[in-house]
Scaffold this motif. Structure first.
Motif, mmCIF file in Angstrom:
data_model
loop_
_atom_site.group_PDB
_atom_site.id
_atom_site.type_symbol
_atom_site.label_atom_id
_atom_site.label_comp_id
_atom_site.label_asym_id
_atom_site.label_seq_id
_atom_site.Cartn_x
_atom_site.Cartn_y
_atom_site.Cartn_z
ATOM 1 N N LEU A 26 0.819 -1.211 0.000
ATOM 2 C CA LEU A 26 0.000 0.000 0.000
ATOM 3 C C LEU A 26 0.854 1.263 0.000
ATOM 4 O O LEU A 26 0.476 2.277 -0.586
ATOM 5 C CB LEU A 26 -0.933 -0.002 1.211
ATOM 6 C CG LEU A 26 -2.038 -1.060 1.205
ATOM 7 C CD1 LEU A 26 -2.764 -1.076 2.544
ATOM 8 C CD2 LEU A 26 -3.010 -0.819 0.067
ATOM 9 N N ALA A 27 1.996 1.200 0.672
ATOM 10 C CA ALA A 27 2.892 2.357 0.704
ATOM 11 C C ALA A 27 3.340 2.734 -0.696
ATOM 12 O O ALA A 27 3.365 3.904 -1.071
ATOM 13 C CB ALA A 27 4.105 2.061 1.583
ATOM 14 N N GLY A 28 3.713 1.743 -1.476
ATOM 15 C CA GLY A 28 4.138 2.020 -2.838
ATOM 16 C C GLY A 28 2.996 2.367 -3.759
ATOM 17 O O GLY A 28 3.116 3.237 -4.624
ATOM 18 N N LEU A 29 1.848 1.707 -3.578
ATOM 19 C CA LEU A 29 0.713 1.899 -4.469
ATOM 20 C C LEU A 29 0.054 3.259 -4.289
ATOM 21 O O LEU A 29 -0.277 3.944 -5.255
ATOM 22 C CB LEU A 29 -0.321 0.789 -4.233
ATOM 23 C CG LEU A 29 -1.589 0.822 -5.085
ATOM 24 C CD1 LEU A 29 -1.249 0.741 -6.577
ATOM 25 C CD2 LEU A 29 -2.514 -0.320 -4.690
ATOM 26 N N HIS A 184 -1.146 10.682 -9.837
ATOM 27 C CA HIS A 184 0.136 9.980 -9.853
ATOM 28 C C HIS A 184 1.245 10.838 -9.237
ATOM 29 O O HIS A 184 2.098 10.341 -8.499
ATOM 30 C CB HIS A 184 0.509 9.561 -11.286
ATOM 31 C CG HIS A 184 -0.329 8.443 -11.818
ATOM 32 N ND1 HIS A 184 -1.524 8.658 -12.440
ATOM 33 C CD2 HIS A 184 -0.135 7.104 -11.807
ATOM 34 C CE1 HIS A 184 -2.046 7.493 -12.808
ATOM 35 N NE2 HIS A 184 -1.228 6.539 -12.430
ATOM 36 N N GLN A 185 1.240 12.126 -9.553
ATOM 37 C CA GLN A 185 2.238 13.019 -8.965
ATOM 38 C C GLN A 185 1.994 13.197 -7.475
ATOM 39 O O GLN A 185 2.941 13.262 -6.677
ATOM 40 C CB GLN A 185 2.202 14.387 -9.655
ATOM 41 C CG GLN A 185 3.312 15.322 -9.183
ATOM 42 C CD GLN A 185 3.169 16.720 -9.769
ATOM 43 O OE1 GLN A 185 2.288 17.471 -9.390
ATOM 44 N NE2 GLN A 185 4.051 17.059 -10.707
ATOM 45 N N ALA A 186 0.718 13.269 -7.074
ATOM 46 C CA ALA A 186 0.388 13.399 -5.657
ATOM 47 C C ALA A 186 0.864 12.186 -4.873
ATOM 48 O O ALA A 186 1.435 12.311 -3.776
ATOM 49 C CB ALA A 186 -1.122 13.573 -5.493
ATOM 50 N N VAL A 187 0.645 11.007 -5.419
ATOM 51 C CA VAL A 187 1.078 9.770 -4.762
ATOM 52 C C VAL A 187 2.592 9.743 -4.607
ATOM 53 O O VAL A 187 3.131 9.418 -3.546
ATOM 54 C CB VAL A 187 0.585 8.543 -5.561
ATOM 55 C CG1 VAL A 187 1.324 7.288 -5.144
ATOM 56 C CG2 VAL A 187 -0.917 8.360 -5.381
ATOM 57 N N GLY A 250 4.281 -2.237 -5.058
ATOM 58 C CA GLY A 250 3.206 -1.254 -5.080
ATOM 59 C C GLY A 250 3.498 -0.100 -6.021
ATOM 60 O O GLY A 250 2.593 0.414 -6.694
ATOM 61 N N VAL A 251 4.758 0.340 -6.067
ATOM 62 C CA VAL A 251 5.146 1.431 -6.964
ATOM 63 C C VAL A 251 4.899 1.028 -8.420
ATOM 64 O O VAL A 251 4.366 1.816 -9.218
ATOM 65 C CB VAL A 251 6.627 1.806 -6.756
ATOM 66 C CG1 VAL A 251 7.090 2.779 -7.833
ATOM 67 C CG2 VAL A 251 6.830 2.423 -5.367
ATOM 68 N N LYS A 252 5.257 -0.190 -8.782
ATOM 69 C CA LYS A 252 5.042 -0.662 -10.152
ATOM 70 C C LYS A 252 3.561 -0.684 -10.493
ATOM 71 O O LYS A 252 3.152 -0.308 -11.597
ATOM 72 C CB LYS A 252 5.656 -2.056 -10.323
ATOM 73 C CG LYS A 252 7.177 -2.073 -10.280
ATOM 74 C CD LYS A 252 7.718 -3.481 -10.476
ATOM 75 C CE LYS A 252 9.234 -3.494 -10.421
ATOM 76 N NZ LYS A 252 9.791 -4.867 -10.580
ATOM 77 N N LEU A 253 2.745 -1.123 -9.545
ATOM 78 C CA LEU A 253 1.300 -1.133 -9.775
ATOM 79 C C LEU A 253 0.757 0.278 -9.965
ATOM 80 O O LEU A 253 -0.075 0.527 -10.838
ATOM 81 C CB LEU A 253 0.591 -1.807 -8.596
ATOM 82 C CG LEU A 253 0.656 -3.326 -8.513
ATOM 83 C CD1 LEU A 253 0.026 -3.813 -7.210
ATOM 84 C CD2 LEU A 253 -0.029 -3.971 -9.706
ATOM 85 N N ALA A 265 -9.468 2.898 -6.132
ATOM 86 C CA ALA A 265 -8.877 1.951 -5.186
ATOM 87 C C ALA A 265 -8.472 2.649 -3.891
ATOM 88 O O ALA A 265 -8.708 2.136 -2.789
ATOM 89 C CB ALA A 265 -7.663 1.276 -5.822
ATOM 90 N N PHE A 266 -7.869 3.819 -4.007
ATOM 91 C CA PHE A 266 -7.435 4.562 -2.825
ATOM 92 C C PHE A 266 -8.643 5.009 -2.005
ATOM 93 O O PHE A 266 -8.636 4.959 -0.771
ATOM 94 C CB PHE A 266 -6.592 5.765 -3.266
ATOM 95 C CG PHE A 266 -5.835 6.423 -2.145
ATOM 96 C CD1 PHE A 266 -5.475 5.723 -1.010
ATOM 97 C CD2 PHE A 266 -5.477 7.760 -2.228
ATOM 98 C CE1 PHE A 266 -4.769 6.327 0.019
ATOM 99 C CE2 PHE A 266 -4.772 8.388 -1.212
ATOM 100 C CZ PHE A 266 -4.429 7.666 -0.079
ATOM 101 N N GLY A 267 -9.714 5.449 -2.680
ATOM 102 C CA GLY A 267 -10.911 5.893 -1.988
ATOM 103 C C GLY A 267 -11.582 4.775 -1.215
ATOM 104 O O GLY A 267 -11.994 4.950 -0.060
ATOM 105 N N ILE A 268 -11.717 3.600 -1.826
ATOM 106 C CA ILE A 268 -12.322 2.448 -1.147
ATOM 107 C C ILE A 268 -11.484 2.029 0.049
ATOM 108 O O ILE A 268 -12.006 1.726 1.135
ATOM 109 C CB ILE A 268 -12.489 1.272 -2.131
ATOM 110 C CG1 ILE A 268 -13.540 1.630 -3.189
ATOM 111 C CG2 ILE A 268 -12.890 -0.001 -1.385
ATOM 112 C CD1 ILE A 268 -13.657 0.620 -4.307
#
Length: 283
Positions: A26-29, A184-187, A250-253, A265-268
Motif C-alpha cells: 500500500l505504501a508504494g501503491l 500519480h504526482q500526488a502519490v 506497489g510502486v510498479k502497480l 482503489a485509494f478511496g475504497i
C-alpha cells in the motif's frame, strides 16, 4: 512468553509479517506510509499483550511512525527514479511539516485515546469522499498556493499525521488533487512527505512515552528492550522486513494503473479504514 500462550503468539507473529507485506504494498501503491494498516493491527497485538487502553493507541501510532521510515524511504526513491516527485513542494514543506510533527507529538503526550481515532476518521473520510465522488471540477485552485499559506498547510499536515500515525499520504494526496495536481504526482510526492513526518514523529513519540512507561512497570510491551517510549521495538522488528520487500511492487502497480482506477482503489481503501475506526469509537 510476554504472558501470551506460545500458540497465540505464533499466529500473532505470522499475522504481523503478513500485515507488513500489505503495508509495504500500500505504501508504494498509494504513496502512504502504511499507517492506516499498521495501526489497527498493532492495536490488536498490544491488546493481547495487556497494554492498558489509555496508552495503547499512542503506542500503536508511535510504532507505526517508526515502521513508516524504511517504507517511505524505499517508496520515495522508487517514485523519484521515475521522475514523478515534485521536489519543489517537498522543499517548501520541509520545515513546516517537521514543526507540525513536533507539535503533534507534544499533543500526543496528553491526548485521550479516542482523539487519535476521531482525527483518523475525519481525514480518511474526507479523502475517501473526494476520491470516490469528486471530479476534476472539485478544486480550490489550478495550482498550489505560495508563501505563508503553503507553510500553514505543511504545519497542519504534520500535526494531523503525527496524531494518526501515518506518513501524510492521505493528507497530501487530498491537498494536491484539490489544487489540480494529477493523482500519480500526488502519490509520488506523498512518499517523500512520509520521510519528513516519520523520523521526527518517531523521536517525538519515544520522548512522549518515556515517562508513561515508568507509570506502567508491569506492562512488558512498554519496557525496554521491547519498547522505547511509545515505539514498540517488537512491532518494528516484525513489520520492517516485509514492508521493505513489497513497497517496490506497489510502486510498479501505481504507475501501471489509470488515474480513475488508482483514485477508486485509494478511496475504497480509505473508506474501509474510516469505518473501522468509527466503529471502535462508537462501540
Amino acid at each position: 512468553m510476554f504472558g501470551i500462550p506460545l500458540f497465540e503468539l505464533s499466529w500473532l507473529v505470522i499475522g504481523l509479517l503478513a500485515a507488513g507485506a500489505v503495508t509495504g504494498l500500500l505504501a508504494g501503491l498509494f504513496g502512504v506510509g502504511g499507517g492506516a494498516v499498521a495501526v489497527p493491527v498493532l492495536y490488536e497485538l498490544f491488546r493481547f499483550m495487556g497494554v492498558p487502553e489509555e496508552v495503547r493507541m499512542p503506542l500503536c501510532i508511535g510504532t507505526s511512525l517508526a515502521i513508516i521510515i524504511p517504507t517511505s524511504l524505499r517508496s520515495f526513491y522508487a517514485h523519484k527514479a521515475k521522475g514523478a516527485v515534485d521536489m519543489t513542494i517537498l522543499s517548501k514543506w520541509a520545515v513546516p511539516v517537521v514543526l507540525g510533527v513536533v507539535l503533534g507529538s507534544l499533543i500526543a503526550r496528553y491526548a485521550p485515546a479516542n482523539l487519535f481515532k476521531i482525527v483518523f476518521v475525519v481525514v480518511a473520510g474526507t479523502s475517501a469522499i473526494r476520491l470516490l465522488f469528486g471530479n476534476d471540477k472539485w478544486r480550490i485552485a489550478d495550482d498550489v498556493p505560495a508563501g505563508w499559506i503553503m507553510r500553514i498547510y505543511g504545519i497542519v499536515i504534520g500535526i494531523l499525521s503525527s496524531l494518526m500515525g501515518i506518513g501524510g499520504g492521505q493528507l497530501s494526496n487530498l491537498f494536491m488533487t484539490f489544487y489540480g495536481r494529477p493523482i500519480h504526482q500526488a502519490v509520488a510526492t506523498s512518499s517523500g512527505l512520509g520521510i519528513l513526518i516519520s523520523i521526527p514523529g518517531t523521536l517525538g513519540y519515544m520522548y512522549a512515552g518515556w515517562s508513561r512507561a515508568v507509570q506502567f512497570p508491569d506492562v512488558a510491551a512498554l519496557q525496554f528492550p521491547l519498547a522505547i517510549g511509545y515505539v514498540s521495538l517488537l512491532g518494528l522488528a516484525l513489520f520492517i522486513p516485509t514492508t521493505v520487500l513489497t513497497a517496490p511492487i506497489g510502486v510498479k502497480l501505481a504507475h501501471s494503473w489509470s488515474k480513475s482506477k488508482l483514485e477508486m482503489a485509494f478511496g475504497i481503501f480509505l473508506l474501509l479504514i474510516c469505518l473501522r475506526f468509527l466503529a471502535s469509537v462508537l462501540l
